[in-house]
Design an enzyme around this catalytic site. Structure first.
Site, PDB file in Angstrom:
ATOM      1  N   CYS A  89      -0.239  16.961  -0.814  1.00  0.00           N
ATOM      2  CA  CYS A  89      -0.459  16.944  -2.256  1.00  0.00           C
ATOM      3  C   CYS A  89       0.134  18.206  -2.871  1.00  0.00           C
ATOM      4  CB  CYS A  89      -1.948  16.855  -2.562  1.00  0.00           C
ATOM      5  SG  CYS A  89      -2.334  16.930  -4.331  1.00  0.00           S
ATOM      6  N   CYS A 104      -3.107  20.285  -4.685  1.00  0.00           N
ATOM      7  CA  CYS A 104      -4.163  20.948  -3.907  1.00  0.00           C
ATOM      8  C   CYS A 104      -3.729  21.315  -2.496  1.00  0.00           C
ATOM      9  CB  CYS A 104      -5.409  20.071  -3.847  1.00  0.00           C
ATOM     10  SG  CYS A 104      -5.169  18.537  -2.910  1.00  0.00           S
ATOM     11  N   CYS A 139       3.299  -2.787   5.179  1.00  0.00           N
ATOM     12  CA  CYS A 139       3.648  -4.183   5.442  1.00  0.00           C
ATOM     13  C   CYS A 139       3.874  -4.437   6.925  1.00  0.00           C
ATOM     14  CB  CYS A 139       4.869  -4.591   4.631  1.00  0.00           C
ATOM     15  SG  CYS A 139       6.412  -3.793   5.141  1.00  0.00           S
ATOM     16  N   HIS A 182      11.102  -4.770   4.237  1.00  0.00           N
ATOM     17  CA  HIS A 182       9.841  -5.508   4.211  1.00  0.00           C
ATOM     18  C   HIS A 182       9.694  -6.261   5.531  1.00  0.00           C
ATOM     19  CE1 HIS A 182       6.226  -6.966   2.450  1.00  0.00           C
ATOM     20  NE2 HIS A 182       6.602  -8.233   2.398  1.00  0.00           N
ATOM     21  N   ASP A 219       3.207 -14.294   4.294  1.00  0.00           N
ATOM     22  CA  ASP A 219       3.185 -12.858   3.980  1.00  0.00           C
ATOM     23  C   ASP A 219       1.737 -12.420   3.787  1.00  0.00           C
ATOM     24  OD1 ASP A 219       3.317 -10.297   2.759  1.00  0.00           O
ATOM     25  OD2 ASP A 219       5.323 -10.732   2.003  1.00  0.00           O
TER      26      ASP A 219
END
Length: 228
Positions: free
Chosen positions: A25, A28, A51, A78, A93
């Site tokens: 991050c 932070c 996925c 994908h 899917d």
């Protein structure tokens, strides 16, 4: 958030991780490790994935019902599943909770699919035609000259190694399945019936927008716990 690769810890390596992504991050400096596990038991334990992880677990579950199944890898980033229902390989899917909508990615997500490969223990196969409404020339153009024949030769080499471990009866069964699938792929290419399909639903709207997968019906809320 920034993303880097992290060194694998012993338990991550033992769990079958192929790599570890490290997210930091910017505000932070808190860090989050994301091991990319390949073993289904590790995925069920971590309950974390994109996925590829979703597809691996779902494929394993379908296989547990003794239904022939294979992973589908798309080079535009994908992964999903196909299951053999009767004599036809059917698109599934698990990320999108979609069944038998092979044109979802080309027409709904607006992806320029160029190469989609089916993978299972008994064979590999080029199934791009099932997911692209374009003809062979358009697919070859997207592949920058590496057309179906070139890809087919590479896959034949892989299949030769896979089939060497099979009995003659098993090889005949696999070859018949692939022959029937080739007929189905030709019919898929000839079909002109393409319904209106939605854009991607999984992931935050900002993330889907950045990937160009919103389509014509964004579904702004999406399923933000799922990303590629």
């Amino acid at each position: 958030v920034t993303q880097n690769q992290a060194q694998m810890l012993p338990h991550e390596r033992e769990g079958g991780s192929s790599r570890v992504e490290l997210y930091t991050c910017m505000s932070c400096t808190k860090q989050h490790r994301f091991p990319r596990y390949n073993r289904v038991l590790s995925l069920l334990d971590s309950k974390t994935g994109r996925c590829g992880e979703w597809a691996k677990v779902f494929t394993c579950i379908v296989n547990a019902f003794q239904i022939p199944v294979r992973l589908i890898y798309d080079t535009t980033d994908h992964v999903w599943t196909e299951a053999l229902v009767g004599s036809r390989w059917v698109h599934m899917d698990s990320c999108e909770a979609v069944y038998d909508e092979p044109m979802l990615y080309s027409k709904g997500w607006k992806k320029q699919i160029s190469c989609t490969i089916a993978v299972c223990p008994s064979h590999v196969s080029d199934v791009t035609r099932r997911y692209v409404p374009a003809g062979a020339e358009e697919i070859e153009s997207r592949r920058r000259g590496r057309g179906e024949s070139a890809v087919g030769q590479a896959l034949q080499s892989v299949n030769a190694r896979l089939w060497a471990a099979l009995t003659s009866s098993e090889r005949e069964t696999v070859q018949l399945v692939l022959k029937n699938d080739a007929v189905d792929l030709d019919q898929a290419r000839a079909s002109t019936e393409i319904r209106t399909l939605p854009g991607r639903q999984s992931g935050s709207e900002a993330w889907r927008r950045a990937r160009g997968e919103l389509g014509s019906s964004p579904g702004a809320e999406g399923k933000s716990n799922v990303t590629d």
